[in-house]
Design a protein around this motif. Structure first.
Motif, PDB file in Angstrom:
ATOM      1  N   SER A 107      -8.058   5.522  -6.477  1.00 17.97           N
ATOM      2  CA  SER A 107      -7.580   4.794  -5.307  1.00 17.97           C
ATOM      3  C   SER A 107      -8.508   5.104  -4.140  1.00 17.97           C
ATOM      4  O   SER A 107      -9.307   6.039  -4.187  1.00 17.97           O
ATOM      5  CB  SER A 107      -6.140   5.201  -4.960  1.00 17.97           C
ATOM      6  N   LEU A 108      -8.386   4.296  -3.099  1.00 23.26           N
ATOM      7  CA  LEU A 108      -9.099   4.529  -1.846  1.00 23.26           C
ATOM      8  C   LEU A 108      -8.093   5.059  -0.840  1.00 23.26           C
ATOM      9  O   LEU A 108      -7.001   4.494  -0.694  1.00 23.26           O
ATOM     10  CB  LEU A 108      -9.710   3.231  -1.326  1.00 23.26           C
ATOM     11  N   GLU A 109      -8.419   6.144  -0.152  1.00 24.39           N
ATOM     12  CA  GLU A 109      -7.524   6.682   0.870  1.00 24.39           C
ATOM     13  C   GLU A 109      -8.205   6.606   2.227  1.00 24.39           C
ATOM     14  O   GLU A 109      -9.369   6.992   2.376  1.00 24.39           O
ATOM     15  CB  GLU A 109      -7.103   8.114   0.546  1.00 24.39           C
ATOM     16  N   GLN A 110      -7.471   6.127   3.224  1.00 25.24           N
ATOM     17  CA  GLN A 110      -8.001   5.931   4.568  1.00 25.24           C
ATOM     18  C   GLN A 110      -7.134   6.650   5.589  1.00 25.24           C
ATOM     19  O   GLN A 110      -5.904   6.643   5.478  1.00 25.24           O
ATOM     20  CB  GLN A 110      -8.027   4.437   4.906  1.00 25.24           C
TER      21      GLN A 110
ATOM     22  N   LEU B   4       9.848   5.390  -1.676  1.00 30.60           N
ATOM     23  CA  LEU B   4       8.505   4.998  -1.270  1.00 30.60           C
ATOM     24  C   LEU B   4       7.461   5.660  -2.172  1.00 30.60           C
ATOM     25  O   LEU B   4       7.681   6.755  -2.698  1.00 30.60           O
ATOM     26  CB  LEU B   4       8.234   5.411   0.181  1.00 30.60           C
ATOM     27  N   ASP B   5       6.325   5.007  -2.344  1.00 31.64           N
ATOM     28  CA  ASP B   5       5.183   5.622  -3.013  1.00 31.64           C
ATOM     29  C   ASP B   5       4.486   6.463  -1.961  1.00 31.64           C
ATOM     30  O   ASP B   5       3.613   5.992  -1.227  1.00 31.64           O
ATOM     31  CB  ASP B   5       4.247   4.544  -3.579  1.00 31.64           C
ATOM     32  N   LEU B   6       4.884   7.729  -1.871  1.00 31.82           N
ATOM     33  CA  LEU B   6       4.476   8.558  -0.747  1.00 31.82           C
ATOM     34  C   LEU B   6       4.172   9.975  -1.220  1.00 31.82           C
ATOM     35  O   LEU B   6       4.869  10.524  -2.070  1.00 31.82           O
ATOM     36  CB  LEU B   6       5.581   8.578   0.303  1.00 31.82           C
TER      37      LEU B   6
ATOM     38  N   VAL C 295      -4.935   0.996  -2.350  1.00 34.52           N
ATOM     39  CA  VAL C 295      -5.279   1.685  -1.106  1.00 34.52           C
ATOM     40  C   VAL C 295      -4.088   2.527  -0.664  1.00 34.52           C
ATOM     41  O   VAL C 295      -2.936   2.107  -0.767  1.00 34.52           O
ATOM     42  CB  VAL C 295      -5.654   0.680   0.001  1.00 34.52           C
ATOM     43  N   ARG C 296      -4.395   3.717  -0.179  1.00 34.14           N
ATOM     44  CA  ARG C 296      -3.375   4.619   0.354  1.00 34.14           C
ATOM     45  C   ARG C 296      -3.773   4.987   1.785  1.00 34.14           C
ATOM     46  O   ARG C 296      -4.959   5.255   2.054  1.00 34.14           O
ATOM     47  CB  ARG C 296      -3.254   5.859  -0.520  1.00 34.14           C
ATOM     48  N   LEU C 297      -2.818   5.008   2.696  1.00 32.27           N
ATOM     49  CA  LEU C 297      -3.078   5.345   4.097  1.00 32.27           C
ATOM     50  C   LEU C 297      -2.585   6.762   4.380  1.00 32.27           C
ATOM     51  O   LEU C 297      -1.448   7.104   4.045  1.00 32.27           O
ATOM     52  CB  LEU C 297      -2.368   4.365   5.023  1.00 32.27           C
ATOM     53  N   TYR C 298      -3.456   7.581   4.982  1.00 34.82           N
ATOM     54  CA  TYR C 298      -3.056   8.934   5.400  1.00 34.82           C
ATOM     55  C   TYR C 298      -2.521   8.836   6.829  1.00 34.82           C
ATOM     56  O   TYR C 298      -3.239   8.452   7.758  1.00 34.82           O
ATOM     57  CB  TYR C 298      -4.247   9.882   5.331  1.00 34.82           C
ATOM     58  N   VAL C 299      -1.246   9.205   6.996  1.00 33.36           N
ATOM     59  CA  VAL C 299      -0.570   9.112   8.295  1.00 33.36           C
ATOM     60  C   VAL C 299      -0.266  10.521   8.799  1.00 33.36           C
ATOM     61  O   VAL C 299       0.587  11.218   8.238  1.00 33.36           O
ATOM     62  CB  VAL C 299       0.735   8.302   8.184  1.00 33.36           C
ATOM     63  N   PRO C 300      -0.957  10.992   9.832  1.00 27.65           N
ATOM     64  CA  PRO C 300      -0.662  12.308  10.399  1.00 27.65           C
ATOM     65  C   PRO C 300       0.493  12.231  11.391  1.00 27.65           C
ATOM     66  O   PRO C 300       0.704  11.208  12.045  1.00 27.65           O
ATOM     67  CB  PRO C 300      -1.964  12.686  11.093  1.00 27.65           C
TER      68      PRO C 300
ATOM     69  N   ALA D 251       0.837  -1.205   0.000  1.00 25.85           N
ATOM     70  CA  ALA D 251       0.000   0.000   0.000  1.00 25.85           C
ATOM     71  C   ALA D 251       0.868   1.249   0.000  1.00 25.85           C
ATOM     72  O   ALA D 251       2.005   1.241   0.480  1.00 25.85           O
ATOM     73  CB  ALA D 251      -0.925   0.012   1.216  1.00 25.85           C
ATOM     74  N   ALA D 252       0.319   2.330  -0.532  1.00 28.42           N
ATOM     75  CA  ALA D 252       1.005   3.624  -0.562  1.00 28.42           C
ATOM     76  C   ALA D 252       0.609   4.440   0.671  1.00 28.42           C
ATOM     77  O   ALA D 252      -0.273   4.054   1.445  1.00 28.42           O
ATOM     78  CB  ALA D 252       0.645   4.375  -1.834  1.00 28.42           C
ATOM     79  N   THR D 253       1.261   5.593   0.836  1.00 26.40           N
ATOM     80  CA  THR D 253       1.041   6.407   2.029  1.00 26.40           C
ATOM     81  C   THR D 253       1.016   7.883   1.674  1.00 26.40           C
ATOM     82  O   THR D 253       1.718   8.332   0.767  1.00 26.40           O
ATOM     83  CB  THR D 253       2.170   6.171   3.063  1.00 26.40           C
TER      84      THR D 253
END
Length: 284
Positions: free
Chosen positions: A223-226, A79-81, A246-251, A48-50
């Motif tokens: 894509s789906l972002e979570q 990274l795919d970021l 899917v991509r994850l949003y990391v704060p 998954a990407a970020t």
């Protein structure tokens, strides 16, 4: 009821509720750049990407924001970021925003501008459009909650800018849509068929399923972002079923813990939401 709500006990509860996020934020360790990149590497191993977004703390200034993103970029090569940036805390300074775009490019990352309040929408859109000629993968977030977003989508439709669609945190001064899901899908339809990618940022499985299907049927990369920390199992299952990444949003940053706690206290239904996510029950 008015007397009860105006009493000393009620005022104490109210003041405690609003003071709690800041108080806990001062003692709970804030996620920093190495922590955020470590999560991104875990995501990469899982395929998954970020997206990584910085939340400045009280007293933060543009130089600390720039330094935080530079630390992420130094560690995130390969990274795919995406770096998700809030332009208002950087005062929409064209030099700083261009420097951030350069930092992202040099590390093989992309840059996307988060939505802020409606009063900042024009300047945010203008900042993206200034960067696009030299940085064509500069992205932007559009809130479905705002009536203006359909016109903004039309303005961006034929551009190279990746677009992330969110429901929106800040209310529309002109009035929120009566049906938020319908407003979200109207915005999806306005972008369906474009060549540049669209990310669907929602934790509602039925909405994700419909939105992704609309984009896929129109041939638009999507894509789906979570958001990390919110329930996502059922939405990720929807994405897998449609063959969508899917991509994850990391704060991260000193402002994240107080912000997250404040949002959680304002949304007590999240516990029920998490229960539905893990049990597979349908959305209300």
């Amino acid at each position: 009821m008015a007397a009860v709500r105006g009493g000393a006990a009620w005022r104490l509860l109210r003041d405690t509720r609003y003071a709690l996020p800041g108080a806990l934020g001062r003692v709970i360790p804030a996620p920093d750049a190495p922590h955020a990149v470590a999560i991104a590497r875990q995501q990469a191993r899982a395929g998954a990407a970020t997206t990584i977004g910085y939340f400045e703390g009280a007293g933060g200034d543009p130089s600390s924001i720039m330094a935080a993103y530079a630390r992420v970029a130094q560690r995130a090569r390969g990274l795919d970021l995406s770096l998700s940036v809030k332009a208002p805390p950087l005062r929409f300074d064209p030099v700083s925003l261009r420097e951030l775009a350069q930092i992202a490019r040099q590390s093989g990352l992309s840059l996307v501008f988060d939505a802020h309040g409606p009063q900042d929408a024009d300047e945010t859109l203008a900042a993206v459009e200034r960067l696009l000629p030299d940085f064509p993968d500069t992205g932007i977030v559009l809130p479905a909650r705002w009536q203006r977003s359909v016109a903004d989508a039309a303005r961006l439709r034929d551009s190279s800018a990746p677009v992330r669609l969110v429901r929106g945190e800040w209310p529309d001064p002109a009035g929120d849509a009566v049906d938020p899901d319908a407003a979200y899908l109207t915005l999806v339809e306005a972008l369906a068929g474009r060549a540049a990618p669209v990310a669907i940022a929602t934790h509602r499985p039925a909405l994700a399923d419909r939105a992704l299907a609309l984009l896929r049927d129109a041939g638009t990369p999507c894509s789906l972002e979570q958001l990390r920390g919110l329930p996502g199992r059922r939405c990720r299952a929807v994405a897998r079923g449609q063959g969508v990444p899917v991509r994850l949003y990391v704060p991260f940053g000193p402002g994240w813990i107080p912000y997250a706690l404040d949002r959680a206290l304002a949304r007590p239904y999240l516990l029920a939401w998490m229960w539905r996510d893990w049990t597979g029950r349908a959305d209300p």
